[in-house]
Scaffold this active site. Structure first.
Site, PDB file in Angstrom:
ATOM      1  NE  ARG A  44      28.412  38.661  30.557  1.00  0.00           N
ATOM      2  CZ  ARG A  44      28.063  38.100  29.402  1.00  0.00           C
ATOM      3  NH1 ARG A  44      27.761  38.864  28.370  1.00  0.00           N
ATOM      4  NH2 ARG A  44      28.001  36.790  29.287  1.00  0.00           N
ATOM      5  CG  HIS A  90      36.325  36.636  35.058  1.00  0.00           C
ATOM      6  ND1 HIS A  90      35.043  36.823  35.504  1.00  0.00           N
ATOM      7  CD2 HIS A  90      36.404  37.311  33.882  1.00  0.00           C
ATOM      8  CE1 HIS A  90      34.375  37.584  34.659  1.00  0.00           C
ATOM      9  NE2 HIS A  90      35.191  37.891  33.654  1.00  0.00           N
ATOM     10  CE1 TYR A 134      56.945  46.291  27.637  1.00  0.00           C
ATOM     11  CE2 TYR A 134      54.843  46.760  26.564  1.00  0.00           C
ATOM     12  CZ  TYR A 134      56.147  46.298  26.502  1.00  0.00           C
ATOM     13  OH  TYR A 134      56.658  45.857  25.321  1.00  0.00           O
TER      14      TYR A 134
END
Length: 836
Positions: A44, A90, A134
């Site tokens: 991570r 993921h 968007y």
């Protein structure tokens, strides 16, 4: 009761037969914590030293790659990429993935963009990206270099979280992304903070390392100058840069790029670049907060004029504030200047390692060698397989009649394969290729093509074998590939590195050393102006509105000095005050300036009579002369500790005042002039050196009602300039004036008439200087003394400046321009005219 006992016995029996084990709570906590910590570190928070990516970044890039979102293809919705990455690689929140992808599309976050974003992906003001439904995205052209040849067995793949997909453990990374884009992250018990660098410089550093594996970090510093941040700004070169190059840890000082602009009525600090990771909106809010809390004064207004072209933060400065000093305060109190802590921690072979610059480059170089070797092996295997098949096809083509007959006679494919093997020694792979061969491949042209291809493959196979056997050849290929990357993606630095500048902020460290004009009016208004504010005019010029003053005020002092010079103010009461030149705010010719009382603690009834600049106190003297002709000589070093609250400079009678002070060198001849046009000339060594507070002796003999109006030295020239109040003046050789003892009456130099008016000043010049004349209306005329002819003693002179009605010549200043060193020097030669 018996029933309960049966239940207890049953529980005991189950416990005896169970697999529950007794363990130490401390041991279990330690084990679980270590598993969690390693998971955070490896999976991570820390980047891999080879490709500079954390798992989530790698998965986003690889997900976009296999999804066909390449740089030369149309954009696709960001939600598409996020969904693919989340479903395949993921299994975490979609916002974590989208935030990661957005950051790789922000030019203020990454030095070299890895995602080509279309739409609103946030701003340096802290605005969040638009919703993923968007925005659109695809891989950048440079990101393709990270994934280049990933389909050629260049890196290892592992199963994804559900075992249905494969994902790479590292990317091939054709450029050093770890150092190019940097990285930051907080793990358990450790963190990483790696700055970005210039790609061209990194490639130069890698080439240096290839050519000289023993190179030192100092040698690397000659090509990799230091960090190069996405937002630009200035980097102050400190030991911190050398430290992280050598040890992997250090501090980098980043300072905003600020320009001082002159607006219509005041100065402004214009911020055009800010430090990396500084939020512009938060920065503005902090400045406003400091102003409201009165921790910073001098700011008149602040506004954000930033646009698509870049940052432009305008901080207007109050008229009585020195912009450089205000900027200094802002650097100290806000994030206009920050420290970037460097801790180059990255994963090497799955473990966190603190890397210095050379080690980071070596890890990347080793990775590139590994990628090249694996790619070469992959290509070699493919080429050998193809060469093997081509050999069979060519055998068949050369024996086509027999091959066709065998195929026609065979009952099935396997029988044909076996027969071809027996007849022509073709193995099963070659035989199958022969059976799959089209008839058109049997033409002469096609056979020639096969032969050409076989020859090319043979050469390529030999080259691949050479590459695998020769590490020098491997490094040569890597150098060539790096150079191609540099040619295509290399660019100029965004962050300028400032050498010879201290990270410790003081007022003068920010102030440019330059020559400026310092002016002061009769009423004590001070102003600092650029030396280019005046244009040369011919003798008799009317002048320009050079120095605006308030009503009933006029210019009394003008000199040129450096912004880092000491300014000493000598007053008519015999006191001296000191400030630095840059403490006077910068103004325009038409500005009124600020009161001297704002800078020095002068008394209300005290008037400044001389303003001098000093750069070196070790050599020279101050020569004092009062209105009544008292003179004194004192060493400069007695004035080194003068402050703005002032000290006594000379003592004299109550009915006397200090007229002027000049600097001498110890062997000068002194010229003192009077209002009636007389001049006395004597050697300064006739006066012994006195202390700062001492009284002087008589230097010139004056009649009743006659006062001193000129003080100069022979080192200032071989001609004597005399100028009257009505703008009439002349030049006379100093040889015309005999050398006398001090306290003599002197020699007549200017015939005083109604046409000339009383003498304003008498001073020595060389004759090649420029003459600056200041009228009572504040106008300035600058003309060359070379236009003025030499005359004898006791003459009235010629017209130097045209004055209007009720206008008088009030001050004369000599302006010298040394062409050799381009330094501007000015000798202050007069004082305000004595009122008659």
């Amino acid at each position: 009761m018996a029933k309960q006992q049966d239940q207890v016995d049953k529980i005991r029996e189950n416990l005896d037969n169970s697999t529950v084990k007794s363990i130490s709570l401390a041991n279990e906590l330690e084990r679980s914590f270590m598993e969690y910590a390693m998971s955070v570190i490896v999976a991570r928070a820390l980047p891999d030293a080879r490709d500079g990516l954390k798992p989530v970044h790698r998965r986003v890039l690889y997900g976009a790659y296999i999804g066909g979102m390449h740089h030369d293809r149309p954009f696709k919705k960001s939600a598409r990429i996020v969904g693919d990455v989340m479903s395949k690689f993921h299994p975490h929140g979609d916002m974590a993935i989208y935030d990661t992808m957005s950051r790789m599309a922000q030019d203020f976050s990454l030095r070299y963009l890895l995602i080509d974003g279309h739409g609103n992906f946030g701003s340096i003001d802290g605005d969040r990206p638009a919703a993923q439904r968007y925005t659109e995205a695809r891989l950048s052209k440079l990101a393709a270099e990270l994934l280049k040849d990933i389909d050629k067995d260049t890196v290892d793949f592992i199963a994804n979280y559900d075992g249905e997909e494969k994902e790479p453990t590292v990317l091939p990374a054709a450029f050093p992304n770890l150092l190019a884009n940097g990285s930051s992250g907080i793990a358990v018990g450790m963190s990483t903070s790696i700055p970005s660098h210039n790609l061209s410089e990194l490639i130069a550093g890698l080439i240096m390392l290839i050519d000289n594996p023993q190179c030192t970090f100092q040698e690397l510093l000659t090509v990799i100058k230091g960090p190069d941040f996405p937002t630009g700004a200035n980097i102050i070169y400190t030991k911190g840069i050398e430290s992280y190059f050598e040890t992997g840890k250090g501090n980098v000082v980043i300072r905003s790029k600020v320009e001082i602009e002159q607006l219509q009525t005041r100065s402004a600090l214009v911020v055009t670049e800010i430090p990396y990771m500084v939020n512009k909106t938060t920065l503005i809010e902090k400045i406003v907060e400091l102003v409201k809390a009165e921790e910073i004064s001098g700011i008149a207004d602040i506004r954000d004029e930033s646009s698509r072209e870049g940052i432009r933060l305008v901080i207007e400065v109050k008229r009585d504030t020195v912009p450089e000093v205000l900027l200094n305060q802002l650097f100290k109190s806000t994030r206009l200047q920050v420290r970037f802590p460097v801790n180059m921690l990255a994963l090497v072979k799955g473990a966190p390692v603190l890397l210095n610059m050379k080690q980071a480059l070596e890890v990347y170089l080793d990775h590139q060698i590994d990628v090249l070797v694996r790619k070469t092996k992959f290509v070699l295997n493919k080429q050998q397989e193809r060469y093997h098949i081509l050999s069979g096809l060519l055998i068949a083509a050369l024996n086509i009649d027999e091959v066709v007959a065998i195929i026609k006679k065979s009952a099935n494919n396997q029988e044909a394969i076996n027969t071809l093997n027996t007849k022509f020694k073709l193995d099963e792979i070659q035989a199958k290729a022969v059976l799959d061969m089209r008839l058109r491949s049997l033409s002469v042209l096609e056979v020639n093509k096969l032969q050409t291809e076989q020859k090319e493959l043979k050469d390529s196979i030999e080259f691949c074998k050479k590459v695998l056997a020769d590490q020098k050849l491997q490094l040569k290929i890597i150098k060539e590939e790096l150079q191609k990357i540099n040619d295509q993606f290399g660019d100029e630095r965004r962050s300028e590195i400032l050498y010879d500048i201290s990270e410790e902020i003081d007022d003068e460290s920010l102030i440019k050393v330059e020559n400026v004009v310092i002016t002061m009016s009769t009423n004590g208004y001070l102003k600092r102006i650029g030396v280019d504010a005046y244009n040369l005019q011919h003798r008799g010029g009317v002048g320009v509105k050079g120095l605006t003053t308030y009503v009933d005020d006029s210019i009394s002092q003008l000199l040129v000095c450096s912004t880092h010079s000491d300014l000493l103010f000598f007053t008519d009461k015999g006191k001296v005050y000191r400030i630095r030149a840059h403490q006077i705010p910068y103004g325009f010719r038409t500005n009124k300036g600020i009161p001297a009382v704002n800078l020095i603690k002068i008394e209300k009834d005290e008037r400044i009579c001389s303003l001098l600049s000093v750069n070196n106190y070790d050599d020279g003297y101050f020569f004092f002369c009062t209105k009544n002709g008292i003179v004194k000589r004192t060493s400069l070093n007695e004035f080194i500790n003068i402050l703005s609250n002032g000290k006594r400079a000379i003592s004299f009678d109550d009915n006397d005042t200090l007229y002027s002070v000049i600097k001498t060198h110890g062997n000068d001849e002194i010229f003192i002039g009077s209002t009636n046009g007389f001049v006395v000339r004597f050697h300064e060594n006739q006066l012994r050196v006195l202390s700062r507070t001492a009284r002087g002796v008589f230097g010139i003999s004056l009649n009743k009602g006659e006062f001193v109006n000129g003080l100069s030295t022979s080192s200032n020239g071989s001609l004597l300039l005399s100028v009257g109040q009505n703008g009439i003046g002349k030049l006379t050789s100093i040889d015309k004036y005999r050398l006398t003892k001090r306290n003599a009456k002197g020699v007549k130099t200017l015939r005083v008439t109604d046409r000339t008016g009383p003498v304003v000043t008498t001073t020595t010049v060389f004759g090649n200087e420029d003459l600056l004349m200041i009228s009572s209306a504040g106008k300035i005329v600058r003309t060359s003394l070379q236009e003025l002819s030499e005359q004898g003693k006791n003459t009235s002179g010629v017209k130097l400046i045209r004055l209007k009605d009720n206008e008088r010549l009030e001050r004369v200043t000599i302006f010298k321009e040394e062409l050799e060193d381009k330094e501007m020097q000015l000798e202050d030669v007069g004082s305000k005219q004595i009122t008659q």
